[in-house]
Design an enzyme around this catalytic site. Structure first.
Site, PDB file in Angstrom:
ATOM      1  N   PRO A 191      59.377 -88.461 -45.011  1.00 48.46           N
ATOM      2  CA  PRO A 191      58.235 -89.255 -44.542  1.00 48.46           C
ATOM      3  C   PRO A 191      58.537 -90.172 -43.366  1.00 48.46           C
ATOM      4  O   PRO A 191      57.616 -90.723 -42.766  1.00 48.46           O
ATOM      5  CB  PRO A 191      57.867 -90.086 -45.783  1.00 48.46           C
ATOM      6  CG  PRO A 191      59.063 -90.064 -46.662  1.00 48.46           C
ATOM      7  CD  PRO A 191      59.834 -88.816 -46.355  1.00 48.46           C
ATOM      8  N   ASN A 192      59.806 -90.350 -43.038  1.00 47.24           N
ATOM      9  CA  ASN A 192      60.156 -91.320 -42.000  1.00 47.24           C
ATOM     10  C   ASN A 192      60.395 -90.689 -40.643  1.00 47.24           C
ATOM     11  O   ASN A 192      60.670 -91.368 -39.670  1.00 47.24           O
ATOM     12  CB  ASN A 192      61.460 -92.006 -42.406  1.00 47.24           C
ATOM     13  CG  ASN A 192      61.471 -93.490 -42.152  1.00 47.24           C
ATOM     14  OD1 ASN A 192      62.469 -94.119 -42.425  1.00 47.24           O
ATOM     15  ND2 ASN A 192      60.395 -94.054 -41.644  1.00 47.24           N
ATOM     16  N   HIS A 409      63.060 -95.392 -18.074  1.00 52.70           N
ATOM     17  CA  HIS A 409      62.703 -94.806 -19.365  1.00 52.70           C
ATOM     18  C   HIS A 409      61.513 -93.879 -19.210  1.00 52.70           C
ATOM     19  O   HIS A 409      60.504 -94.262 -18.605  1.00 52.70           O
ATOM     20  CB  HIS A 409      62.380 -95.913 -20.381  1.00 52.70           C
ATOM     21  CG  HIS A 409      62.170 -95.374 -21.763  1.00 52.70           C
ATOM     22  ND1 HIS A 409      61.047 -95.613 -22.502  1.00 52.70           N
ATOM     23  CD2 HIS A 409      62.953 -94.573 -22.523  1.00 52.70           C
ATOM     24  CE1 HIS A 409      61.143 -94.986 -23.671  1.00 52.70           C
ATOM     25  NE2 HIS A 409      62.297 -94.352 -23.710  1.00 52.70           N
ATOM     26  N   HIS A 410      61.640 -92.665 -19.708  1.00 51.51           N
ATOM     27  CA  HIS A 410      60.552 -91.683 -19.706  1.00 51.51           C
ATOM     28  C   HIS A 410      60.318 -91.183 -21.119  1.00 51.51           C
ATOM     29  O   HIS A 410      61.004 -90.261 -21.565  1.00 51.51           O
ATOM     30  CB  HIS A 410      60.912 -90.456 -18.839  1.00 51.51           C
ATOM     31  CG  HIS A 410      61.013 -90.743 -17.378  1.00 51.51           C
ATOM     32  ND1 HIS A 410      61.666 -89.893 -16.506  1.00 51.51           N
ATOM     33  CD2 HIS A 410      60.530 -91.769 -16.625  1.00 51.51           C
ATOM     34  CE1 HIS A 410      61.581 -90.395 -15.278  1.00 51.51           C
ATOM     35  NE2 HIS A 410      60.909 -91.529 -15.315  1.00 51.51           N
ATOM     36  N   GLU A 411      59.413 -91.781 -21.849  1.00 44.55           N
ATOM     37  CA  GLU A 411      59.028 -91.241 -23.165  1.00 44.55           C
ATOM     38  C   GLU A 411      57.933 -90.203 -22.909  1.00 44.55           C
ATOM     39  O   GLU A 411      56.902 -90.525 -22.325  1.00 44.55           O
ATOM     40  CB  GLU A 411      58.522 -92.366 -24.081  1.00 44.55           C
ATOM     41  CG  GLU A 411      57.949 -91.893 -25.407  1.00 44.55           C
ATOM     42  CD  GLU A 411      58.914 -91.043 -26.231  1.00 44.55           C
ATOM     43  OE1 GLU A 411      59.964 -91.565 -26.612  1.00 44.55           O
ATOM     44  OE2 GLU A 411      58.612 -89.853 -26.472  1.00 44.55           O
ATOM     45  N   HIS A 479      66.726 -88.449 -25.584  1.00 40.74           N
ATOM     46  CA  HIS A 479      66.504 -88.739 -27.013  1.00 40.74           C
ATOM     47  C   HIS A 479      65.605 -87.661 -27.609  1.00 40.74           C
ATOM     48  O   HIS A 479      64.843 -87.020 -26.891  1.00 40.74           O
ATOM     49  CB  HIS A 479      65.915 -90.133 -27.195  1.00 40.74           C
ATOM     50  CG  HIS A 479      66.986 -91.181 -27.182  1.00 40.74           C
ATOM     51  ND1 HIS A 479      67.153 -92.096 -28.189  1.00 40.74           N
ATOM     52  CD2 HIS A 479      67.978 -91.399 -26.292  1.00 40.74           C
ATOM     53  CE1 HIS A 479      68.204 -92.855 -27.908  1.00 40.74           C
ATOM     54  NE2 HIS A 479      68.711 -92.458 -26.754  1.00 40.74           N
ATOM     55  N   GLU A 480      65.731 -87.450 -28.919  1.00 37.77           N
ATOM     56  CA  GLU A 480      65.077 -86.313 -29.589  1.00 37.77           C
ATOM     57  C   GLU A 480      65.368 -85.024 -28.807  1.00 37.77           C
ATOM     58  O   GLU A 480      64.463 -84.253 -28.484  1.00 37.77           O
ATOM     59  CB  GLU A 480      63.555 -86.525 -29.726  1.00 37.77           C
ATOM     60  CG  GLU A 480      63.172 -87.709 -30.559  1.00 37.77           C
ATOM     61  CD  GLU A 480      63.322 -89.033 -29.832  1.00 37.77           C
ATOM     62  OE1 GLU A 480      63.819 -89.984 -30.455  1.00 37.77           O
ATOM     63  OE2 GLU A 480      62.959 -89.148 -28.658  1.00 37.77           O
ATOM     64  N   GLU A 498      70.695 -88.525 -27.888  1.00 37.42           N
ATOM     65  CA  GLU A 498      70.603 -89.018 -29.261  1.00 37.42           C
ATOM     66  C   GLU A 498      70.954 -87.826 -30.155  1.00 37.42           C
ATOM     67  O   GLU A 498      72.115 -87.483 -30.315  1.00 37.42           O
ATOM     68  CB  GLU A 498      69.206 -89.576 -29.508  1.00 37.42           C
ATOM     69  CG  GLU A 498      69.052 -90.305 -30.814  1.00 37.42           C
ATOM     70  CD  GLU A 498      67.599 -90.642 -31.075  1.00 37.42           C
ATOM     71  OE1 GLU A 498      66.713 -89.827 -30.764  1.00 37.42           O
ATOM     72  OE2 GLU A 498      67.335 -91.732 -31.620  1.00 37.42           O
ATOM     73  N   GLU A 504      68.653 -97.251 -34.645  1.00 36.59           N
ATOM     74  CA  GLU A 504      67.247 -97.655 -34.802  1.00 36.59           C
ATOM     75  C   GLU A 504      66.773 -97.532 -36.249  1.00 36.59           C
ATOM     76  O   GLU A 504      65.924 -98.307 -36.698  1.00 36.59           O
ATOM     77  CB  GLU A 504      66.346 -96.829 -33.875  1.00 36.59           C
ATOM     78  CG  GLU A 504      66.378 -95.334 -34.181  1.00 36.59           C
ATOM     79  CD  GLU A 504      65.590 -94.483 -33.175  1.00 36.59           C
ATOM     80  OE1 GLU A 504      65.212 -94.988 -32.122  1.00 36.59           O
ATOM     81  OE2 GLU A 504      65.376 -93.293 -33.468  1.00 36.59           O
TER      82      GLU A 504
HETATM   83  C1  NOJ Z   1      62.843 -92.778 -29.836  1.00 35.07           C
HETATM   84  C2  NOJ Z   1      64.116 -93.246 -29.246  1.00 35.07           C
HETATM   85  O1  NOJ Z   1      65.194 -92.758 -29.992  1.00 35.07           O
HETATM   86  C3  NOJ Z   1      64.069 -94.740 -29.222  1.00 35.07           C
HETATM   87  O2  NOJ Z   1      65.303 -95.237 -28.758  1.00 35.07           O
HETATM   88  C4  NOJ Z   1      62.941 -95.200 -28.359  1.00 35.07           C
HETATM   89  O3  NOJ Z   1      62.852 -96.596 -28.401  1.00 35.07           O
HETATM   90  C5  NOJ Z   1      61.620 -94.611 -28.836  1.00 35.07           C
HETATM   91  N1  NOJ Z   1      61.746 -93.215 -29.014  1.00 35.07           N
HETATM   92  C6  NOJ Z   1      60.517 -94.856 -27.843  1.00 35.07           C
HETATM   93  O4  NOJ Z   1      60.699 -94.058 -26.709  1.00 35.07           O
HETATM   94 CA    CA Z   2      65.021 -91.182 -32.105  1.00 27.25          CA
END
Ligand code: NOJ
Ligand code: CA
Length: 701
Positions: A191-192, A409-411, A479-480, A498, A504
């Site tokens: 669930p997390n 940062h690019h989410e 990340h991911e 990551e 986190e």
């Molecule tokens: C997941 C990343 O692992 C984390 O470090 C980040 O803060 C968040 N996504 C938002 O992008």
């Molecule tokens: Ca993550």
């Protein structure tokens, strides 16, 4: 030290057709691979080490959706043995110069009925084995892989350290069970996790095994290019088969011909630390294609507007509205936005004061109002437009005037097509601002639906992003991501990622935090696949979030410091808040002093899931840096210092657990000691439950 890249391959032809001799030994003779074709014309291989079999005969082959399978009906038409010697330099990482010698056997197979050809290439090294399929030009322009069939059948039931073969994420806690007891399906729908998709009883790689005689084996893959990530599916009590991440049409990959698959590899050693000294994954990757990137990327430490969002102190979003695809400030700013000019300047000032090179700022760009929990995340993020309270040009100017740089940062919120459309201008903006590192992110179930984070489509996305970024002198921290397979040898701007459960989770995870032995396990599993942006360095361990408002990092402070030496990554974050560091400048000193880029790294001691101790010497000086992380069992270490220079004194500063330290009851009990030490001394260190240590040995000139 020669800073230029050097690379040579010497190929010594031993024989061009070796008749029926289809066995291969490693250079020191300890590892042997045997191959044969059975009565059905199917190729099998087995692996023995020190005269004992660990992988019993295991089949190799392919099933295709648009062509006849390559499983049985084969004959060996010829074979070739070679010795491959490499000497190469890594741009950054654990060991600057790597030398390796592998023996290679190429089997040329022909399908008797159809005449179809395939090569299977095996490598035997002193530290492990590998094989890959080399598919020559076929009459079909493309082959659709419905299954790759590479078996790994064990002779025994080893202890296994595994996470499920989830197609969407690696951020599970590690499990320790016998191979026969692996149950990945028990981890379904955690669930997390922002995305998870487990379809069968398979495990992700690297997966590490310990046989009852103490032999250690870690299975993984190297050079994952234009193919789907491999998991290992249980086919019996102690047997596995490659199972590729799938896609909506039920197939696994579409490959052009000719084609080389990634290498399937296993590191083998007599003891746990042998796994850590192996460079096999890098040996199997192609040489550096980018040349020297060190004039625009230098390994470094960074801080960031990051933990305060995970702690719920501030937000990524500003409070905007998206009208017909355009983000507009309708005056609904809620005032909790973290990435403001004022706050960023505060972080830049802190970085400048304490010698950090980078300041990561998350939540600087428009789109965060819809970043998570929405089905359609396409067209949401904009990678060049800052929120109104963030002046990126001014802030980077300010940072540079103080010898610091912003970290971009690019989410993408797992909407890679939206990112792809903007990549060029996003990286060009970075280059114009003299920003050379981006942290990218892919949170959420992947869109388009039917593709997965670890499938071929995304493997290509991640690989293309890194190659495109290189054109703009941008280094990438994904990340991911897809797991590391050593591609940083080829594209050294893929600096870290990551791809595992990071710090986190200590903030908000439903388990209350990562398990006490999480890092001691990752040291022998996840870290074998290369750098991780774990983000160590908490000085305030309790977050008081999570289901019972009692989450915390289950470690001592000494372990948080030791993590900087144990975790491989050429960039390391100091993840805590500046105001918390200001309270503990004595602990911060270690984080400031520790190096991040190594000339040589030696795994001194350790056991999988229990503890590990590393000694690393920096490129920038002649100092040695030691670090350890421990599980929940306290232990007394005696560390042999024979790796230090002879007849040389070092000024050692050690940050270690006090005798009464304990991750749960007394995590802040740390002792800092300074003393003169020599190569002939033995260092005695106590590791508390959840403890560790960090130490710096400065050469006295
Ligand atoms: C997941 C990343 O692992 C984390 O470090 C980040 O803060 C968040 N996504 C938002 O992008
Ligand atoms: Ca993550």
């Amino acid at each position: 030290m020669n800073k230029l890249l050097t690379y040579f391959i010497f190929i010594t032809l031993i024989c061009s057709s070796c008749g029926s001799d289809h066995t291969l030994s490693s250079p020191n003779g300890e590892l042997q691979i045997s191959t044969y074709i059975d009565e059905n014309g199917q190729l099998l291989y087995s692996v023995s080490f020190n005269g004992k079999s660990y992988i019993k005969p295991s089949k190799l082959g392919f099933e295709f959706a648009n062509a006849d399978d390559m499983m049985n009906g084969f004959e060996i038409v010829s074979s070739k043995k070679e010795t491959i010697v490499q000497d190469y330099e890594m741009q950054w990482g654990l060991n600057q110069f790597i030398s390796s010698k592998h023996n290679q056997l190429s089997l040329h197979l022909k399908h008797i009925e159809s005449g179809r050809l395939i090569d299977i290439v095996f490598r035997a090294a002193d530290d492990g084995f590998a094989f890959r399929y080399v598919i020559p030009q076929q009459k079909e322009k493309e082959l659709i892989v419905s299954n790759e069939h590479s078996e790994f059948n064990f002779d025994e039931d080893p202890m296994s350290y595994w996470i499920p073969g989830d197609w969407e994420i690696y951020e599970h806690l590690y499990n320790k069970t016998r191979a026969s007891e692996i149950n990945a399906l028990s981890k379904v729908n955690h669930p997390n996790l922002a995305q998870t998709h487990i379809v069968e009883n398979s495990v992700a790689t690297p997966v590490t095994f310990i046989f009852d005689d103490g032999t250690h084996l870690s299975l993984h893959e190297a050079a994952l290019v234009n193919y789907s990530g491999m998991t290992l599916k249980k086919t019996g009590e102690t047997s596995f088969v490659s199972s590729l991440t799938g896609r909506a049409d039920g197939n696994k990959a579409t490959i052009p011909t000719p084609f080389k698959t990634p290498w399937r590899m296993g590191i083998i050693g007599k003891k746990a630390t042998d796994l850590l000294s192996s460079n096999l994954m890098y040996d199997l990757n192609e040489p550096n294609e980018l040349g020297d990137i060190r004039d625009w990327f230098s390994p470094h430490k960074y801080i960031g507007i990051w933990w305060e969002m995970h702690m719920g102190k501030s937000t990524w979003d500003y409070g905007m509205t998206q009208d017909m695809g355009t983000w507009t400030d309708h005056g609904n700013a809620h005032g909790k936005h973290g990435a403001t000019n004022k706050n960023t300047k505060r972080y830049i000032d802190f970085a400048a004061k304490h010698g950090f090179d980078g300041v990561l700022v998350e939540g600087w760009n428009t789109g965060w109002e819809y970043w998570i929990g929405f089905e359609d995340r396409e067209g949401v993020f904009d990678f060049v437009t800052p929120y109104p309270d963030y002046d990126i040009e001014m802030l980077q100017e300010y940072a540079k005037s103080k010898g610091v740089s912003l970290v971009m940062h690019h989410e993408t919120s797992a909407a890679p097509r939206t990112y792809e459309k903007q990549m060029d201008k996003a990286y060009a903006l970075m280059q114009s601002l003299d920003i050379h590192v981006v942290k990218s992110g892919y949170v959420g179930p992947l869109i388009p639906k039917g593709e997965y984070h670890h499938g071929q489509w995304m493997v290509n996305h991640y690989n293309n992003a890194v190659q495109k970024a290189a054109n703009y002198q941008v280094a990438v921290n994904t990340h991911e991501p897809i797991k590391g397979t050593g591609l940083e040898r080829t594209w050294p701007n893929w600096i870290t990622r990551e791809g595992a459960r990071g710090q986190e989770f200590n903030a908000w995870s439903i388990e209350g935090g990562n398990s006490v032995d999480h890092l001691a396990t990752m040291a022998f599993t996840r870290f074998l696949s290369g750098p991780m942006d774990y983000t160590p360095g908490l000085v305030k361990l309790e977050t008081k979030l999570g289901p019972n408002s009692d989450n915390k990092a289950r470690s001592t402070i000494a372990q948080q410091l030791g993590q900087y030496v144990v975790i491989p990554s050429p960039i390391q974050m100091a993840c805590d808040l500046p105001e918390n560091y200001e309270q503990h400048l004595d602990w911060l000193q270690f984080i400031k002093d520790v190096a991040v880029d190594w000339e040589q790294s030696i795994p001194l001691q350790g056991e999988v899931g229990d503890y590990v101790v590393w000694a690393k010497t920096a490129k920038e000086n002649e100092n040695w840096y030691l670090g350890a992380v421990n599980d929940e069992n306290p232990r007394d270490l005696e560390i042999d210092l024979s790796f230090l220079d002879k007849n040389q004194s070092y000024s050692m500063t050690i940050y270690r657990d006090s005798k009464d330290a304990h991750w749960n009851t007394n995590p802040y009990a740390i002792e800092i000691e300074n003393k003169i030490i020599k190569q002939t001394d033995t260092l005695k260190v106590y590791l508390a439950s959840g403890g560790g240590f960090g130490a710096i040995f400065e050469k006295i000139k």
